[in-house]
Structures are given as structure tokens and as C-alpha cells.
Design a protein around this motif. Structure first.
Motif, PDB file in Angstrom:
ATOM      1  N   LEU A 100       7.628 -10.087  -1.178  1.00  0.00           N
ATOM      2  CA  LEU A 100       7.395  -9.804  -2.402  1.00  0.00           C
ATOM      3  C   LEU A 100       7.966  -9.477  -3.401  1.00  0.00           C
ATOM      4  O   LEU A 100       8.229  -9.365  -5.107  1.00  0.00           O
ATOM      5  N   ALA A 101       9.146  -8.837  -3.394  1.00  0.00           N
ATOM      6  CA  ALA A 101      10.623  -8.694  -4.283  1.00  0.00           C
ATOM      7  C   ALA A 101      11.305  -9.735  -4.693  1.00  0.00           C
ATOM      8  O   ALA A 101      11.775  -9.422  -5.965  1.00  0.00           O
ATOM      9  N   LEU A 102      10.685 -10.454  -3.826  1.00  0.00           N
ATOM     10  CA  LEU A 102      11.953 -11.879  -4.751  1.00  0.00           C
ATOM     11  C   LEU A 102      10.808 -12.680  -5.483  1.00  0.00           C
ATOM     12  O   LEU A 102      10.746 -12.983  -6.688  1.00  0.00           O
TER      13      LEU A 102
ATOM     14  N   VAL B  11      16.957 -14.270   6.375  1.00  0.00           N
ATOM     15  CA  VAL B  11      17.411 -13.739   5.139  1.00  0.00           C
ATOM     16  C   VAL B  11      15.918 -14.615   4.240  1.00  0.00           C
ATOM     17  O   VAL B  11      16.246 -16.125   4.557  1.00  0.00           O
ATOM     18  N   PHE B  12      15.711 -14.126   3.115  1.00  0.00           N
ATOM     19  CA  PHE B  12      14.979 -14.351   2.491  1.00  0.00           C
ATOM     20  C   PHE B  12      15.550 -15.436   1.061  1.00  0.00           C
ATOM     21  O   PHE B  12      16.680 -14.831   1.249  1.00  0.00           O
ATOM     22  N   LYS B  13      14.999 -16.260   0.234  1.00  0.00           N
ATOM     23  CA  LYS B  13      15.155 -17.549  -0.437  1.00  0.00           C
ATOM     24  C   LYS B  13      14.265 -16.572  -1.781  1.00  0.00           C
ATOM     25  O   LYS B  13      12.353 -17.029  -0.917  1.00  0.00           O
ATOM     26  N   ARG B  14      14.432 -16.433  -3.036  1.00  0.00           N
ATOM     27  CA  ARG B  14      13.086 -16.897  -3.827  1.00  0.00           C
ATOM     28  C   ARG B  14      12.992 -18.166  -4.389  1.00  0.00           C
ATOM     29  O   ARG B  14      13.328 -18.719  -4.712  1.00  0.00           O
TER      30      ARG B  14
ATOM     31  N   ASN C 152      -4.677  -0.459   2.528  1.00  0.00           N
ATOM     32  CA  ASN C 152      -4.652  -1.490   3.944  1.00  0.00           C
ATOM     33  C   ASN C 152      -5.135  -2.408   3.259  1.00  0.00           C
ATOM     34  O   ASN C 152      -6.002  -2.899   4.050  1.00  0.00           O
ATOM     35  N   SER C 153      -3.881  -3.147   2.580  1.00  0.00           N
ATOM     36  CA  SER C 153      -3.883  -4.463   1.491  1.00  0.00           C
ATOM     37  C   SER C 153      -3.263  -4.668   1.470  1.00  0.00           C
ATOM     38  O   SER C 153      -2.360  -4.122   0.747  1.00  0.00           O
ATOM     39  N   VAL C 154      -1.589  -5.831   1.106  1.00  0.00           N
ATOM     40  CA  VAL C 154      -1.009  -5.827   0.454  1.00  0.00           C
ATOM     41  C   VAL C 154      -1.218  -5.910  -0.989  1.00  0.00           C
ATOM     42  O   VAL C 154      -0.252  -5.024  -1.943  1.00  0.00           O
ATOM     43  N   ALA C 155      -2.261  -5.706  -1.491  1.00  0.00           N
ATOM     44  CA  ALA C 155      -2.545  -5.329  -3.428  1.00  0.00           C
ATOM     45  C   ALA C 155      -2.153  -3.989  -3.463  1.00  0.00           C
ATOM     46  O   ALA C 155      -1.632  -3.261  -4.079  1.00  0.00           O
ATOM     47  N   GLU C 156      -3.331  -2.685  -2.292  1.00  0.00           N
ATOM     48  CA  GLU C 156      -2.857  -1.602  -1.852  1.00  0.00           C
ATOM     49  C   GLU C 156      -1.759  -1.769  -2.188  1.00  0.00           C
ATOM     50  O   GLU C 156      -1.012  -0.244  -2.433  1.00  0.00           O
ATOM     51  N   SER C 157      -1.039  -1.528  -1.171  1.00  0.00           N
ATOM     52  CA  SER C 157       0.333  -0.973  -0.534  1.00  0.00           C
ATOM     53  C   SER C 157       1.331  -1.357  -1.627  1.00  0.00           C
ATOM     54  O   SER C 157       1.961  -0.409  -1.627  1.00  0.00           O
ATOM     55  N   TRP C 158       1.265  -2.213  -2.034  1.00  0.00           N
ATOM     56  CA  TRP C 158       2.044  -2.927  -2.829  1.00  0.00           C
ATOM     57  C   TRP C 158       2.324  -2.456  -4.171  1.00  0.00           C
ATOM     58  O   TRP C 158       3.462  -1.919  -4.553  1.00  0.00           O
ATOM     59  N   ALA C 159       1.303  -1.615  -4.640  1.00  0.00           N
ATOM     60  CA  ALA C 159       0.574  -1.359  -5.626  1.00  0.00           C
ATOM     61  C   ALA C 159       1.652   0.003  -5.485  1.00  0.00           C
ATOM     62  O   ALA C 159       2.403   1.198  -6.523  1.00  0.00           O
ATOM     63  N   ALA C 160       1.185   0.667  -4.695  1.00  0.00           N
ATOM     64  CA  ALA C 160       1.375   1.862  -3.859  1.00  0.00           C
ATOM     65  C   ALA C 160       3.486   2.000  -4.259  1.00  0.00           C
ATOM     66  O   ALA C 160       3.542   3.315  -4.457  1.00  0.00           O
ATOM     67  N   VAL C 161       3.801   1.245  -3.197  1.00  0.00           N
ATOM     68  CA  VAL C 161       4.891   1.211  -2.995  1.00  0.00           C
ATOM     69  C   VAL C 161       5.794   1.093  -4.132  1.00  0.00           C
ATOM     70  O   VAL C 161       7.097   1.324  -4.897  1.00  0.00           O
ATOM     71  N   ARG C 162       5.163   0.587  -5.200  1.00  0.00           N
ATOM     72  CA  ARG C 162       5.845  -0.190  -6.949  1.00  0.00           C
ATOM     73  C   ARG C 162       5.826   1.621  -7.434  1.00  0.00           C
ATOM     74  O   ARG C 162       6.722   1.410  -8.534  1.00  0.00           O
TER      75      ARG C 162
ATOM     76  N   GLY D 140       9.678  -4.770  11.046  1.00  0.00           N
ATOM     77  CA  GLY D 140       9.222  -5.437  10.839  1.00  0.00           C
ATOM     78  C   GLY D 140       9.195  -6.309   9.885  1.00  0.00           C
ATOM     79  O   GLY D 140       9.116  -7.435   8.908  1.00  0.00           O
ATOM     80  N   GLY D 141       7.200  -6.892  10.575  1.00  0.00           N
ATOM     81  CA  GLY D 141       6.676  -6.822   9.462  1.00  0.00           C
ATOM     82  C   GLY D 141       5.774  -6.675   8.288  1.00  0.00           C
ATOM     83  O   GLY D 141       5.852  -7.422   7.417  1.00  0.00           O
ATOM     84  N   VAL D 142       6.298  -5.607   8.554  1.00  0.00           N
ATOM     85  CA  VAL D 142       5.848  -4.600   6.948  1.00  0.00           C
ATOM     86  C   VAL D 142       6.774  -5.135   5.759  1.00  0.00           C
ATOM     87  O   VAL D 142       6.722  -5.101   4.931  1.00  0.00           O
ATOM     88  N   GLU D 143       8.617  -4.619   6.222  1.00  0.00           N
ATOM     89  CA  GLU D 143       9.279  -4.685   5.715  1.00  0.00           C
ATOM     90  C   GLU D 143       9.574  -6.567   5.135  1.00  0.00           C
ATOM     91  O   GLU D 143       9.930  -7.254   4.112  1.00  0.00           O
ATOM     92  N   GLY D 144       8.948  -7.626   6.082  1.00  0.00           N
ATOM     93  CA  GLY D 144       9.175  -8.470   5.629  1.00  0.00           C
ATOM     94  C   GLY D 144       8.358  -8.865   4.992  1.00  0.00           C
ATOM     95  O   GLY D 144       8.795  -9.534   3.636  1.00  0.00           O
ATOM     96  N   VAL D 145       7.036  -8.360   4.557  1.00  0.00           N
ATOM     97  CA  VAL D 145       5.908  -8.248   2.976  1.00  0.00           C
ATOM     98  C   VAL D 145       6.757  -8.222   2.363  1.00  0.00           C
ATOM     99  O   VAL D 145       6.790  -8.773   1.445  1.00  0.00           O
TER     100      VAL D 145
END
Length: 413
Positions: free
Chosen positions: A355-357, A407-410, A19-29, A346-351
């Protein structure tokens, strides 16, 4: 005229992995899958019993209780994620030129569960007795509208309704608005919540959903045993900003948005064009818009729904665009963890792509066990990798033949 540069300065999300970026990204990792039994209604008489639900969401953490009652769940998700993204961006809205701040938030279906509830109430009590909030709660643009109202954003406010491509369209449309000088900042992404008897039943009857009862074998993009997608819910919101506007206030920058394209298969109302021809054309247009060669892309966050046609056609499209490089770049579908969030995908995958970059970490396609000869790229099966890439691409496809690609750039500072 020189095109203005656009960067990502804020991120927010509510989705099945957190339910937040930090919580979600940690779970994805960690490669955690958010699929489980449906709890929002009784599935005793339903063929499909699994979904990717948002867990333990309390809208009153971000929204006044009285206001929250006037919002459908998808709008609550959008406002909560937007609040996180705006806070993350460190925006001082009291001193900002709010006429130069856009809101572009997609929803594919809007408040379908409210529509179901009020329809049943109307049948039982008469339709003049439905809620006075029925219309403003159900219309798909209300996530964008409520976010703009909450934060006073007076630039363009719109909601791309392009089915499962909508969230990516929202990011891309906002990017072009800023790049071309119409606004300096945009809150953009997607929101969706239609895990309901009618929503799930509709996708079930068209055989789009995987009917398995095993959460570990339900959302399995690119796997030979895939049997449809798993419906999810949530929101993903990004704050995009013109580069000098961001620098002037010392903003933290996650990544840069450099290219966007949208087109249509003009082929079939649900199936992709043979060989993913429309998706391939969209990727080429996005690369052209970015001024980037295919060989520069190091990672693709794929649409990767887990349906037979999508995954095989998307793989063919990637091969058509990238040639031999298709086998060298990394591809993954984070829908293996979040399920398919439809207009919010697409919104969540954009986030996640930003973060991947930013973090130099490419997320996995979890639960990918059985190879498919039609899907033979490097989908990062089951384990993400620490890898720094310079460019990443996120693509989305939607019923109606809609294709969208960003397209995203680092960011190197």
C-alpha cells in the motif's frame, strides 16, 4: 529460462489497527496505535498488562458459525483476511485452475490458547476428555489448511514456521513458486493469536516484552527508552499472481514482487548476530535476487520490534548494506502501531508495504520521542510522509536466527 513476473492483486488483513484493509490502512495513515490493556484474560497477577489485540472481531461475518467453532482464533483471522484478499482480487474461483493456486500461510506458534485451555481441562477431567478438535485447532499449519479447504486451492499448501520471520518467508516462498512456474497464483501471508497467560508469560519471563503500563510508551521501536516488544495478533494475506495471468482477467495491481531471500544467522537461538550480520546478508541476497541496486530502495518497512538488540542490530545491518544511502532512504516500524504479530508480522507488513508503494504514502514510526545514538536513521518519527518511491523492502527476523526479506516494486502499469 526467463523468470516470470509476479504481482500483488489482492490484500486482506485483521490486525490491532483494524479488521479490514481499508480500516487498518486509514488508522495507520492517522498514526493510531493499537496497543491497550489486555482483555482476553485477567492480568491481576501478571507483570505485563498491555498487548495489541484485535478489537471487535466477529468471525461469523466471514465464516459459518459451526465452522468457526472448530477453528482457533489465529485460523479465524487467516480465513477472514484471505476471504477479503480473494474478494479484493476479484477472483472467479469457479472457473480457475485450482491446481495452479498455492496457499502459503505462516504461524509461529499456532493455537497456543487452545492448548492451554485443553491442558487445564485434561488435568481436571482426564486427558481423554479433551476436545476432539484439540489437535486440528492447535497445529500451526491449520491456517493454511483451512484457507485452502475454504477456497478449494489445490496447489502447494504449506506453512513456514520460522518464528517472527514466517510471514515474510510465506510471501517470498509463494513469489518464487509463481516466478518459477509451479503455480500461477498464491494466497500467502501469516496469522497469529497467542495473547494468553502462557504466551505472554513465556515472553515476559525471558524479558522480551515491555512491562510499562503506558500504551503510548510500550511499542517504541528505535527509541532510546525502548524496553521490549508488545505482543500483537492478527493476520495479513496477499494474493500474488503471475503477471500475464493477472492481465488476462483485467486485475487491479497494487505492486510487483521482484526479490526475495532467506538465510540464517547460525549464531544464537534468540539474539541476532553481532552488527546484524545475518540480516545484512539477507538484504543483499534479496537485492541480488531482484536485480536492484541498494540506491534504488526508497523505503524499508523494518522488523523494528522495540527490543534493544533488534533495533540496534537492524540499524547496523541497514548501514552495512546501504552505506551512505541508509541516511537518505525512509525506514519505519509499523509495529509501533500494530505491536509484534510474531508469525503474522511479515504478512501484515507486506500488506502495508504494498500500500505504501501503491498510494505513495510511507507510514510513520509512532511514539518515537527519545533519539538513540545507535539508531540514527530516518525512521519517519510520529508522522508518515506522502512520497512516491520506486522500490521498497520489508524484512523480518526470527528466533532461531531466521532472516527473510522481500523486495517490492511500484506498479506503473
Amino acid at each position: 529460462m526467463e523468470k516470470r513476473r509476479v504481482v500483488i492483486t489482492g490484500l486482506g488483513t485483521v490486525n490491532p489497527t483494524g479488521n479490514s484493509v481499508a480500516e487498518s490502512w486509514a488508522a495507520v495513515r492517522r498514526g493510531e496505535c493499537g496497543v491497550g490493556p489486555i482483555t482476553q484474560y485477567d492480568t491481576s497477577n501478571s507483570k505485563v498488562k498491555l498487548a495489541a489485540e484485535v478489537k471487535d472481531f466477529d468471525p461469523t461475518r466471514r465464516i459459518d458459525k459451526r465452522e468457526a467453532r472448530k477453528m482457533a482464533r489465529f485460523t479465524q483471522f487467516a480465513v477472514a483476511a484471505a476471504a477479503e484478499a480473494i474478494e479484493d482480487a476479484g477472483l472467479d474461483l469457479e472457473h480457475a485452475d485450482l491446481t495452479r493456486c498455492a496457499t502459503v500461510i505462516s504461524s509461529g506458534i499456532g493455537g497456543l490458547p487452545i492448548m492451554e485451555e485443553e491442558c487445564l481441562k485434561g488435568e481436571a477431567k482426564g486427558y481423554d476428555r479433551v476436545s476432539p478438535f484439540f489437535v486440528p485447532m492447535t497445529i500451526a499449519n491449520m491456517a493454511a489448511g483451512q484457507v485452502a479447504i475454504r477456497f478449494g486451492l489445490k496447489g502447494m499448501c504449506t506453512s513456514p514456521v520460522t518464528a517472527c520471520a514466517g510471514g515474510t518467508n510465506a510471501i517470498g516462498d509463494a513469489f518464487h513458486r509463481i516466478r518459477d512456474g509451479y503455480e500461477d497464483l498464491a494466497v500467502c501471508g501469516g496469522a497469529e493469536s497467542c495473547i494468553s497467560p502462557l504466551g505472554v508469560g513465556g515472553f515476559t519471563s525471558m524479558k522480551a516484552l515491555n512491562p510499562t503500563g503506558d500504551p503510548a510508551r510500550a511499542s517504541i521501536p528505535f527509541d532510546a527508552e525502548r524496553g521490549g516488544f508488545v505482543i500483537g495478533e492478527g493476520a495479513g494475506i496477499l494474493v500474488l499472481e503471475e503477471l500475464e495471468h493477472a492481465r488476462a482477467r483485467g486485475a487491479h495491481i497494487y505492486a510487483e514482487v521482484v526479490g526475495y531471500a532467506s538465510n540464517c544467522d547460525a549464531y544464537h537461538f534468540t539474539a541476532p548476530a553481532p552488527g546484524g550480520a545475518g540480516g545484512a546478508a539477507c538484504m543483499r541476497l534479496a537485492l541480488e535476487d531482484a536485480g536492484v541496486q541498494p540506491e534504488s530502495i526508497g523505503y524499508i518497512n523494518a522488523h523494528g520490534t522495540g527490543t534493544h538488540l533488534n533495533d540496534s542490530c537492524e540499524t547496523a545491518a541497514i548501514k552495512a548494506v546501504f552505506g551512505g544511502h541508509a541516511y537518505e532512504l525512509a525506514v519505519s516500524s509499523t509495529k509501533s502501531m500494530t505491536g509484534h504479530l510474531l508469525g503474522a508480522a511479515g504478512g501484515v507488513e507486506g500488506v502495508f508495504t504494498a500500500l505504501a508503494l501503491h498510494d505513495g504514502y510511507l507510514p510513520a514510526t509512532v511514539n518515537l520521542k527519545v533519539p538513540d545514538p545507535e539508531c540514527d536513521l530516518n525512521y519517519l518519527p510520529n508522522q508518515g510522509v506522502e512520497r512516491q518511491v520506486d522500490y521498497a523492502l520489508s524484512d523480518s527476523l526470527g528466533f532461531g536466527g531466521h532472516n527473510a526479506c522481500v523486495v517490492f516494486k511500484r506498479w506503473e502499469g
